[in-house]
Scaffold this motif. Structure first.
Motif, mmCIF file in Angstrom:
data_model
loop_
_atom_site.group_PDB
_atom_site.id
_atom_site.type_symbol
_atom_site.label_atom_id
_atom_site.label_comp_id
_atom_site.label_asym_id
_atom_site.label_seq_id
_atom_site.Cartn_x
_atom_site.Cartn_y
_atom_site.Cartn_z
ATOM 1 N N VAL A 69 -55.746 -15.571 -58.285
ATOM 2 C CA VAL A 69 -54.521 -15.593 -57.449
ATOM 3 C C VAL A 69 -54.702 -15.580 -56.104
ATOM 4 O O VAL A 69 -54.214 -16.322 -55.317
ATOM 5 N N LEU A 70 -55.816 -15.094 -55.824
ATOM 6 C CA LEU A 70 -56.396 -14.889 -54.316
ATOM 7 C C LEU A 70 -56.771 -16.102 -53.819
ATOM 8 O O LEU A 70 -56.630 -16.479 -52.756
ATOM 9 N N LEU B 172 -60.997 -22.339 -58.409
ATOM 10 C CA LEU B 172 -61.667 -21.298 -59.268
ATOM 11 C C LEU B 172 -62.389 -20.455 -58.760
ATOM 12 O O LEU B 172 -63.049 -20.760 -57.631
ATOM 13 N N PRO B 173 -62.456 -19.051 -59.032
ATOM 14 C CA PRO B 173 -62.856 -18.040 -58.176
ATOM 15 C C PRO B 173 -64.540 -18.061 -58.589
ATOM 16 O O PRO B 173 -64.722 -17.537 -59.812
ATOM 17 N N GLY B 174 -65.459 -18.640 -57.766
ATOM 18 C CA GLY B 174 -66.753 -18.759 -58.377
ATOM 19 C C GLY B 174 -67.486 -17.526 -59.027
ATOM 20 O O GLY B 174 -67.609 -17.713 -60.300
ATOM 21 N N VAL B 175 -67.826 -16.609 -58.351
ATOM 22 C CA VAL B 175 -68.787 -15.723 -58.652
ATOM 23 C C VAL B 175 -67.959 -14.593 -59.844
ATOM 24 O O VAL B 175 -68.589 -14.258 -60.801
ATOM 25 N N PRO B 176 -66.754 -14.339 -59.560
ATOM 26 C CA PRO B 176 -66.015 -13.547 -60.535
ATOM 27 C C PRO B 176 -66.115 -14.318 -61.994
ATOM 28 O O PRO B 176 -66.175 -13.747 -62.950
ATOM 29 N N LEU C 211 -59.178 -8.469 -63.389
ATOM 30 C CA LEU C 211 -59.736 -8.706 -62.158
ATOM 31 C C LEU C 211 -60.051 -10.209 -61.862
ATOM 32 O O LEU C 211 -59.850 -10.884 -60.778
ATOM 33 N N SER C 212 -60.677 -10.999 -62.837
ATOM 34 C CA SER C 212 -60.771 -12.235 -62.807
ATOM 35 C C SER C 212 -59.224 -12.990 -62.274
ATOM 36 O O SER C 212 -59.427 -13.995 -61.423
#
Lengths: 329, 319
Positions: B296-297, A161-165, B290-291
């Motif tokens: 995806v990145l 999971l993308p942490g800060v975003p 954007l999230s």
């Protein structure tokens, strides 16, 4: 391992050496870690003592400067918002030991308050992450099989999971309703932040604890405990867990530093605590508006974050060296 | 090999689906009615609002809504921005070049710096160089990147006036002066990201090298007469590459996350700056998109790491 230091008894009787005593002896040799621990202790003591003592100093100084505080019983919380119009953007002086901001608010008072917020966020987030991680890792490593598989897939998922975003997204969507439910903006944001930071950083602890449990559950003492009739939870938490404590402590220490950084980043981006709560990150943001005329406004809180996290990281590194040798012994 | 890559790509699909469900669930659970703005408008009666709700499928059960959301996301239909009324995908795509330019440059520089420093620090363990590298990396990952950025700004933009404070995204790469101006404005944001990235990567390279330097095969290689340099660079380094490559690939999202901070600090109008402006404008469609882009990145860099494993270590491929 050669024995260094430690006073030998004269009559040939050696003073008892405990496992933790040995760890402390090893830790003491790591000079950077020791200074990190000392600086951290100093910071914590100043924040706690400053909360109670500094208001007396500031009130006295403000009275001497001719514009006394009108409030009857000023506390740190109220002094944080006290506007001293004479001291606007004043550099460090006797009245304002670290200067004052664009509204004449005392920077030291705000830094003490901010330190309280930052350190609390770091500690509570770490506690959440560590207990969650230890619990999941223990279940996974002890029971193995399907449960382990499922829990580890969840861990992997959280790791991607993308942490800060993601924190930004959730704070953005849920901020208002949580604040409404709790009743106070500061408490509401505090709860969101610690649960998010904690809830998104337990994965490493879970993996460490799982690995430790996987190897420890095969040891004889576990067999002995089971043979004596101990049930699963007793074996897990009374027998195995204390043996896995070393790496958990290290991960937890480093976790405090990371949580403090994350909180300051959110505050800096304006998505953390409400604007009137002076956290260290927020102080840097506010100060950055006056870089040209009053650069200390941003430099002082920024250095405080840096110093705290650096000390924590050195402390964690020293603990790792000291505790991993304990594991190996 | 292609078989291995194919399997890895397939394996990342469930992860992406799971993440998309999480993001959708966050949105679905979030309080607030997307039509609350319309409710304030006396010109729009209750019945019209109800009509809009049905038309947009807001009252559908959640699996239906999720399916609609996911399929339109895949088709590139990301909705319209609340604040600028243009398609979200256009807004996002406009910002991609600026972010890639700064992030890509920083990323390359960090790798090019960190690996040699890490190798040298490991080979000369406990030398003054190693000590210096250690202190530098501890400082690097203890200092919040916005603070490094502010200090750089204070020294190099405010006092020395070497670099511009505000980033000019209209600059191209047409002439030599433009390229020079580009480099000057990129210097500070790139440095901030490089400091952060190099710190972690140096430390990691060093410990990966140290793990291998003590191995028996190193002694064998030395014993058969190979020069030390060659042993370190060919034997030890190739064996240390697996963990290093993992970290290099897995730090792609970190550096994009760092870009959120640097872009806001240096006014680079990339994706990170867009995210914060959209949050401040309550522009939900853009924030959501954007999230998902960041997610995806994240999955993509996991995939890159997995594929690199297979390239570097044939054993992994047949597992």
């Amino acid at each position: 391992m050669s024995s260094a230091g430690g006073s030998r008894g004269a009559g040939g009787a050696l003073p008892a050496r405990t496992l933790w005593g040995d760890t402390w002896r090893r830790f003491r040799r790591h000079r950077l870690a020791l200074s990190g621990a000392l600086i951290l202790l100093l910071l914590v003591v100043s924040v706690v003592a400053g909360t109670f003592l500094y208001p007396f100093y500031l009130v006295r100084q403000l009275a001497d400067s001719g514009i006394p505080v009108t409030e009857t019983s000023p506390t740190l919380t109220s002094l944080v918002d006290h506007l001293d119009y004479v001291g606007i953007l004043s550099p460090p002086s006797r009245v304002h030991p670290l200067g004052a901001d664009d509204l004449g608010r005392d920077l030291l008072a705000r830094a003490i308050y901010g330190g309280r917020v930052s350190l609390t966020v770091g500690l509570v987030a770490m506690l959440i992450a560590t207990s969650l991680g230890a619990f999941i890792g223990a279940l996974s490593g002890y029971f193995g099989g399907l449960l382990d598989n499922i829990l580890m897939r969840i861990t992997d998922l959280f790791l991607s999971l993308p942490g800060v975003p993601l924190i930004l997204l959730i704070v953005y969507l849920f901020r208002d309703s949580v604040i409404q439910a709790v009743g106070s903006p500061e408490t509401g944001i505090f709860l969101i932040l610690v649960s998010l930071i904690g809830g998104l950083s337990w994965m490493e602890t879970a993996r460490i604890v799982r690995a430790a449990f996987l190897s420890l559950r095969e040891k004889e003492f576990v067999e002995a405990a089971l043979a004596l009739g101990a049930d699963d939870s007793a074996v897990m938490f009374r027998h195995i867990f204390p043996n896995a404590l070393g790496p958990i402590i290290v991960a937890a220490t480093l976790g405090v530093g990371n949580a403090i950084i994350t909180e300051s980043v959110l505050s800096f981006l304006g998505v953390g605590f409400p604007p009137d709560t002076p956290t260290w990150g927020r102080l840097v943001t506010d100060g950055s508006q006056y870089l040209q005329v009053a650069s200390w406004l941003a430099i002082v809180p920024g250095t405080l974050i840096f110093l705290t996290v650096l000390s924590i990281n050195f402390l964690g590194d020293g603990l790792r060296d000291a505790l991993e040798a304990q594991q190996a012994a | 090999m292609s078989n291995y890559i194919f399997r890895r790509v397939l394996l990342s699909v469930p992860t992406l689906l799971a993440i998309s469900i999480i993001i959708f669930a966050i949105l679905a659970l979030a309080p607030g009615d997307p039509l609350s703005q319309l409710a304030l408008n006396p010109g729009i009666p209750e019945s019209t609002r109800q009509l809009i709700r049905t038309q947009f499928g807001l009252d559908d059960p959640w699996p239906v809504r999720y399916w609609k959301w996911l399929t339109s996301l895949l088709r590139g239909d990301w909705g319209f921005s609340f604040s600028s009324r243009s398609p979200v995908i256009d807004i996002v795509m406009q910002r991609v070049p600026q972010t890639l330019q700064v992030v890509g440059f920083a990323y390359l520089l960090a790798v090019v710096l960190a690996i040699p420093i890490g190798i040298l620090a490991a080979v000369r363990q406990y030398s003054w160089f190693d000590q210096l590298a250690t202190v530098f990396s501890f400082v690097g990952f203890s200092v919040p990147s916005f603070f490094t950025g502010l200090l750089l700004m204070l020294v190099f933009a405010v006092r020395l006036k070497w670099f511009p404070i505000v980033y000019d995204s209209l600059l191209g790469f047409g002439s030599a002066t433009e390229v020079l101006a580009q480099l000057r404005q990129m210097a500070m944001p790139v440095t901030v990201l490089v400091v952060q990235q190099t710190a972690a990567l140096t430390r990691f390279t060093r410990s990966a090298m140290l793990d291998n330097l003590g191995q028996n095969y190193v002694r064998t290689a030395r014993a058969k007469g190979l020069p030390y340099r060659r042993v370190v660079l060919r034997h030890v380094f190739s064996n240390s590459l697996i963990p290093i490559v993992t970290l290099v690939a897995l730090s792609i999202p970190t550096i994009f996350g760092g870009a959120i901070i640097t872009e806001n600090l240096f006014r680079v109008n990339g994706l990170g700056a867009l995210l914060i402006t959209s949050i401040n404008n309550s522009d939900t469609p853009v924030v959501m998109a954007l999230s998902f882009v960041f997610a995806v990145l994240m999955v993509f860099s996991n995939l890159v790491a997995d594929v690199m494993y297979g390239v570097l270590d044939p054993r992994v491929r047949y597992n």
